[in-house]
Write a protein that holds these residues in place. Structure first.
Motif, PDB file in Angstrom:
ATOM      1  N   GLN A 131     -11.137   2.130  -2.192  1.00 13.57           N
ATOM      2  CA  GLN A 131     -10.046   1.613  -3.016  1.00 13.57           C
ATOM      3  C   GLN A 131      -9.268   0.537  -2.265  1.00 13.57           C
ATOM      4  OE1 GLN A 131      -8.381   5.550  -3.681  1.00 13.57           O
ATOM      5  NE2 GLN A 131      -8.762   5.370  -5.892  1.00 13.57           N
ATOM      6  N   VAL A 132      -8.990   0.785  -1.000  1.00  8.98           N
ATOM      7  CA  VAL A 132      -8.301  -0.200  -0.170  1.00  8.98           C
ATOM      8  C   VAL A 132      -9.155  -1.460  -0.028  1.00  8.98           C
ATOM      9  CG1 VAL A 132      -7.406  -0.686   2.148  1.00  8.98           C
ATOM     10  CG2 VAL A 132      -6.985   1.541   1.084  1.00  8.98           C
ATOM     11  N   PHE A 151      -1.608   6.059  -7.141  1.00 11.90           N
ATOM     12  CA  PHE A 151      -2.807   6.743  -6.661  1.00 11.90           C
ATOM     13  C   PHE A 151      -2.526   8.169  -6.186  1.00 11.90           C
ATOM     14  CE2 PHE A 151      -3.880   2.265  -6.452  1.00 11.90           C
ATOM     15  CZ  PHE A 151      -5.182   2.232  -6.918  1.00 11.90           C
ATOM     16  N   TYR A 162       0.816  -1.218   0.000  1.00  9.47           N
ATOM     17  CA  TYR A 162       0.000   0.000   0.000  1.00  9.47           C
ATOM     18  C   TYR A 162       0.848   1.266   0.000  1.00  9.47           C
ATOM     19  CZ  TYR A 162      -4.326  -2.558   0.281  1.00  9.47           C
ATOM     20  OH  TYR A 162      -5.384  -3.369  -0.025  1.00  9.47           O
ATOM     21  N   ASP A 163       1.957   1.253   0.702  1.00 10.46           N
ATOM     22  CA  ASP A 163       2.848   2.420   0.658  1.00 10.46           C
ATOM     23  C   ASP A 163       3.322   2.671  -0.772  1.00 10.46           C
ATOM     24  OD1 ASP A 163       2.604   2.826   3.366  1.00 10.46           O
ATOM     25  OD2 ASP A 163       4.547   1.928   3.880  1.00 10.46           O
ATOM     26  N   ARG A 191       0.194   3.580  -3.232  1.00  5.77           N
ATOM     27  CA  ARG A 191      -0.327   4.916  -2.906  1.00  5.77           C
ATOM     28  C   ARG A 191       0.540   5.990  -3.549  1.00  5.77           C
ATOM     29  NH1 ARG A 191       0.072   4.437   2.069  1.00  5.77           N
ATOM     30  NH2 ARG A 191      -2.093   3.843   2.557  1.00  5.77           N
ATOM     31  N   SER A 192       1.837   5.807  -3.456  1.00  3.84           N
ATOM     32  CA  SER A 192       2.770   6.796  -3.997  1.00  3.84           C
ATOM     33  C   SER A 192       2.857   6.752  -5.515  1.00  3.84           C
ATOM     34  CB  SER A 192       4.153   6.544  -3.389  1.00  3.84           C
ATOM     35  OG  SER A 192       5.124   7.353  -4.007  1.00  3.84           O
ATOM     36  N   THR A 207      -2.716   9.291  -2.373  1.00  5.96           N
ATOM     37  CA  THR A 207      -3.896   9.135  -1.522  1.00  5.96           C
ATOM     38  C   THR A 207      -4.723   7.929  -1.947  1.00  5.96           C
ATOM     39  OG1 THR A 207      -4.037  11.533  -1.237  1.00  5.96           O
ATOM     40  CG2 THR A 207      -5.983  10.248  -0.649  1.00  5.96           C
ATOM     41  N   LEU A 208      -5.103   7.111  -0.972  1.00  7.22           N
ATOM     42  CA  LEU A 208      -5.998   5.990  -1.212  1.00  7.22           C
ATOM     43  C   LEU A 208      -7.255   6.168  -0.365  1.00  7.22           C
ATOM     44  CD1 LEU A 208      -3.647   2.871  -1.231  1.00  7.22           C
ATOM     45  CD2 LEU A 208      -5.324   3.418  -3.002  1.00  7.22           C
ATOM     46  N   LYS A 209      -8.412   6.066  -0.993  1.00  3.69           N
ATOM     47  CA  LYS A 209      -9.678   6.105  -0.257  1.00  3.69           C
ATOM     48  C   LYS A 209      -9.981   4.715   0.291  1.00  3.69           C
ATOM     49  CE  LYS A 209     -11.501   9.770  -3.204  1.00  3.69           C
ATOM     50  NZ  LYS A 209     -12.513  10.149  -4.206  1.00  3.69           N
TER      51      LYS A 209
END
Length: 202
Positions: free
Chosen positions: A25-26, A17, A9-10, A13-14, A20-22
């Motif tokens: 989305q996660v 996305f 996710y890190d 996200r970078s 930012t991830l909503k």
């Protein structure tokens, strides 16, 4: 060993996305990753990367199953046996008037046509033909995209044709879904997802 979700996710996200991830989305990504960890973890990680990239593109980064955009009259014109493209309607198995407006695209990949809904009804043991909106259920949509791409049900092309011990073809893998439409763009997403997949524990 399951995928290291924090690293994943890190990274996405970078890189995918815009920082930012909503939560939705996660949530969608978690369902896809859970399916991989539980059902396909022994397969080639590039398969997962390409499924995630395909989802990313097809649902415009929402990571949730979506409906094809259009009105009932639009779907009748495009997909119905009485519409403007009866040959396409026949290919889709839309042989009854009204099928076009009922069996339009849904899911992570736009499952379209009575024939395809019937096929997946039988494969999954769910009544998609009677209730096409079931293709919008995240768990069902996940099974359709993974198994469809693994088995080659969409176009006859499958993940193993493009990613194996002798081949890595991020661009032509688009043929699993839709010719080479946006193939280079999706290949770029796939490479980023592949970089995000790690099994290290920290």
């Amino acid at each position: 060993m399951p995928i290291n979700r924090k690293f994943f996710y890190d990274f996405v996200r970078s890189h995918l996305f815009d920082g930012t991830l909503k939560q939705k989305q996660v949530d969608g990504l978690n369902v896809l990753l859970d399916y991989w960890d539980q059902e396909m973890a022994d397969e080639d990680d590039r398969w997962l990367a390409y499924v995630l990239a395909t989802t990313h593109h097809e649902v415009d980064r929402s990571m949730q199953p979506i409906r094809e955009v259009g009105s009932a009259s639009y779907f009748r014109r495009r997909y119905d046996i009485e519409g403007e493209r009866p040959k396409v309607a026949r290919q889709l198995g839309n042989l009854q008037p009204g099928d076009g407006a009922k069996y339009y695209g849904r899911g992570f990949v736009q499952l379209t046509g009575r024939k395809n809904y019937q096929d997946w009804s039988e494969r999954l043991g769910v009544k998609l033909t009677a209730n096409p909106d079931l293709a919008l259920d995240t768990q069902i949509a996940t099974r359709i995209i993974f198994e469809g791409m693994r088995l080659g049900t969409f176009t006859g092309k499958k993940l193993g044709h493009y990613f194996n011990d002798k081949k890595e073809d991020w661009v032509n893998a688009r043929r699993i879904i839709n010719g080479v439409d946006k193939a280079n763009l999706i290949a770029g997403y796939a490479r980023q997802y592949y970089a995000a997949i790690s099994y290290t524990t920290g």
